[in-house]
Design a protein around this motif. Structure first.
Motif, PDB file in Angstrom:
ATOM      1  N   GLU A  39       0.832  -1.199   0.000  1.00  0.00           N
ATOM      2  CA  GLU A  39       0.000   0.000   0.000  1.00  0.00           C
ATOM      3  C   GLU A  39       0.870   1.253   0.000  1.00  0.00           C
ATOM      4  O   GLU A  39       0.552   2.233  -0.680  1.00  0.00           O
ATOM      5  N   ALA A  40       1.968   1.216   0.737  1.00  0.00           N
ATOM      6  CA  ALA A  40       2.865   2.369   0.762  1.00  0.00           C
ATOM      7  C   ALA A  40       3.488   2.587  -0.614  1.00  0.00           C
ATOM      8  O   ALA A  40       3.610   3.718  -1.091  1.00  0.00           O
ATOM      9  N   THR A  41       3.863   1.498  -1.284  1.00  0.00           N
ATOM     10  CA  THR A  41       4.440   1.593  -2.627  1.00  0.00           C
ATOM     11  C   THR A  41       3.411   2.155  -3.603  1.00  0.00           C
ATOM     12  O   THR A  41       3.719   3.028  -4.414  1.00  0.00           O
ATOM     13  N   LEU A  42       2.182   1.635  -3.523  1.00  0.00           N
ATOM     14  CA  LEU A  42       1.122   2.130  -4.398  1.00  0.00           C
ATOM     15  C   LEU A  42       0.819   3.598  -4.130  1.00  0.00           C
ATOM     16  O   LEU A  42       0.604   4.380  -5.058  1.00  0.00           O
ATOM     17  N   ALA A  43       0.815   3.974  -2.880  1.00  0.00           N
ATOM     18  CA  ALA A  43       0.543   5.370  -2.532  1.00  0.00           C
ATOM     19  C   ALA A  43       1.624   6.280  -3.096  1.00  0.00           C
ATOM     20  O   ALA A  43       1.329   7.357  -3.614  1.00  0.00           O
ATOM     21  N   ALA A  44       2.880   5.835  -3.010  1.00  0.00           N
ATOM     22  CA  ALA A  44       3.985   6.638  -3.547  1.00  0.00           C
ATOM     23  C   ALA A  44       3.863   6.748  -5.062  1.00  0.00           C
ATOM     24  O   ALA A  44       4.077   7.812  -5.645  1.00  0.00           O
TER      25      ALA A  44
ATOM     26  N   GLN B 279       1.084   9.023  -5.922  1.00  0.00           N
ATOM     27  CA  GLN B 279       1.451  10.402  -5.623  1.00  0.00           C
ATOM     28  C   GLN B 279       2.251  10.993  -6.787  1.00  0.00           C
ATOM     29  O   GLN B 279       2.085  12.137  -7.158  1.00  0.00           O
ATOM     30  N   ASP B 280       3.116  10.160  -7.394  1.00  0.00           N
ATOM     31  CA  ASP B 280       3.871  10.617  -8.558  1.00  0.00           C
ATOM     32  C   ASP B 280       2.925  10.909  -9.723  1.00  0.00           C
ATOM     33  O   ASP B 280       3.122  11.849 -10.475  1.00  0.00           O
ATOM     34  N   ASP B 281       1.895  10.080  -9.875  1.00  0.00           N
ATOM     35  CA  ASP B 281       0.948  10.257 -10.976  1.00  0.00           C
ATOM     36  C   ASP B 281       0.101  11.501 -10.783  1.00  0.00           C
ATOM     37  O   ASP B 281      -0.359  12.099 -11.755  1.00  0.00           O
ATOM     38  N   PHE B 282      -0.126  11.891  -9.558  1.00  0.00           N
ATOM     39  CA  PHE B 282      -0.992  13.024  -9.294  1.00  0.00           C
ATOM     40  C   PHE B 282      -0.224  14.273  -8.855  1.00  0.00           C
ATOM     41  O   PHE B 282      -0.708  15.056  -8.075  1.00  0.00           O
ATOM     42  N   GLN B 283       0.949  14.467  -9.397  1.00  0.00           N
ATOM     43  CA  GLN B 283       1.688  15.694  -9.086  1.00  0.00           C
ATOM     44  C   GLN B 283       0.976  16.878  -9.742  1.00  0.00           C
ATOM     45  O   GLN B 283       0.386  16.728 -10.815  1.00  0.00           O
ATOM     46  N   PRO B 284       1.027  18.017  -9.110  1.00  0.00           N
ATOM     47  CA  PRO B 284       0.332  19.179  -9.699  1.00  0.00           C
ATOM     48  C   PRO B 284       0.919  19.560 -11.056  1.00  0.00           C
ATOM     49  O   PRO B 284       2.115  19.452 -11.276  1.00  0.00           O
TER      50      PRO B 284
END
Length: 149
Positions: free
Chosen positions: A120-125, A128-133
């Motif tokens: 889950e931590a890996t997926l979240a990271a 997070q990269d995919d949803f950078q502003p």
């Protein structure tokens, strides 16, 4: 002149007369049979104190009876005592096996839980990269990392 005795005397008892006692004519086997038939309870307390401060208090209760008499009173602990019953010993062994299986399953569950937390931590990271502003630069949308370059 006749003298009267200074000490009172006992009245004469017929020497052929015997006072019956509870153990008269009884053998040890007879006494044991009576005790086991009726049962006997011995109770006592032991307290060790120093200066009105109780350090140890021991309550002792001893019941001597036959097995049948004990069952009448509702006492049958020896039937489930693992040291006295083969059935109870089997249950103790079965219980130990179940405890070992439970511990094994719990450790496997902990490993799976920790692995899923890492996933889950890996997926979240990654998410997070995919949803950078995104920022508009020269009329085009670009990610933060590209803006700095």
């Amino acid at each position: 002149m006749t003298t009267t005795p200074l000490h009172p005397t006992r009245p004469q008892i017929n020497s052929n007369r015997v006072v019956p006692t509870s153990t008269q004519g009884s053998t040890l086997a007879d006494i044991l049979e009576r005790v086991l038939d009726k049962g006997i309870v011995i109770a006592g307390d032991i307290s060790i104190s120093i200066a009105s401060t109780e350090l140890i208090h021991i309550r002792i209760r001893l019941l001597i009876s036959s097995v049948d008499k004990a069952r009448e009173m509702g006492i049958n602990w020896w039937e489930s005592d693992p040291y006295l019953s083969t059935k109870a010993q089997r249950l103790v062994e079965e219980n130990q096996q179940l405890q070992q299986r439970l511990e094994s399953l719990e450790s496997q569950l902990r490993l799976l839980t920790s692995a899923s937390v890492k996933d889950e931590a890996t997926l979240a990271a990654k998410n997070q990269d995919d949803f950078q502003p995104m920022y508009e630069v020269n009329g085009q949308l670009e990610k933060d990392s590209q803006v700095e370059a």
